[in-house]
Scaffold this motif. Structure first.
Motif: not given
Length: 140
Positions: A42-65
């Motif tokens: 559950t944790d690794t899936l959630g993290l990967v989803q967030q990585v993809v979402w931050r990439l799609a949003d162009g949000s490098s600051d949120r990806l860095t977090k």
């Protein structure tokens, strides 16, 4: 999804969903669903989803977090900006995450960005002393 989350919170008698739950529900509703292969937790899936979402949003600051603590802050920020530049367009479409191995404390995940044909292998690991900071992505 958001309506169901709010309804369940009202029925449960609590004060409502947390900011994190609302943010997750908005992200989930606002992005294409991730296709998954392999055996995530559950944790690794959630993290990967967030990585993809931050990439799609162009949000490098949120990806860095989401980054593991390896390297300097400047190196993590630079890597995050490069990932967004290189994979942001592909992340806006269909993405498959293939979880490669048993996630005891590390896990490799191969992301396939179908719209662009790009493939990116990322590494996840438990961060902090004895993994106390949870799963994070290595930004390199």
């Amino acid at each position: 999804m958001l309506a169901a989350l709010l309804a369940s919170a009202v029925l449960a008698g609590c004060g409502g969903p947390s900011d994190a739950e609302l943010e997750y529900a908005g992200d989930y509703a606002g992005h294409p669903h991730l296709k998954v292969a392999g055996y995530p937790t559950t944790d690794t899936l959630g993290l990967v989803q967030q990585v993809v979402w931050r990439l799609a949003d162009g949000s490098s600051d949120r990806l860095t977090k989401l980054a593991a603590s390896e390297g300097t802050t400047a190196e993590r920020k630079d890597a995050s900006a490069a990932w967004v530049r290189d994979y942001g367009k592909g992340a806006q479409g269909a993405v498959t995450a293939d979880f490669q191995d048993d996630p005891t404390d590390r896990q490799a995940v191969v992301l396939t960005f179908h719209a662009t044909g790009q493939v990116k292998e990322i590494q996840l690991r438990q961060d902090g002393h004895a993994g106390e900071d949870g799963w994070k992505v290595l930004l390199k």
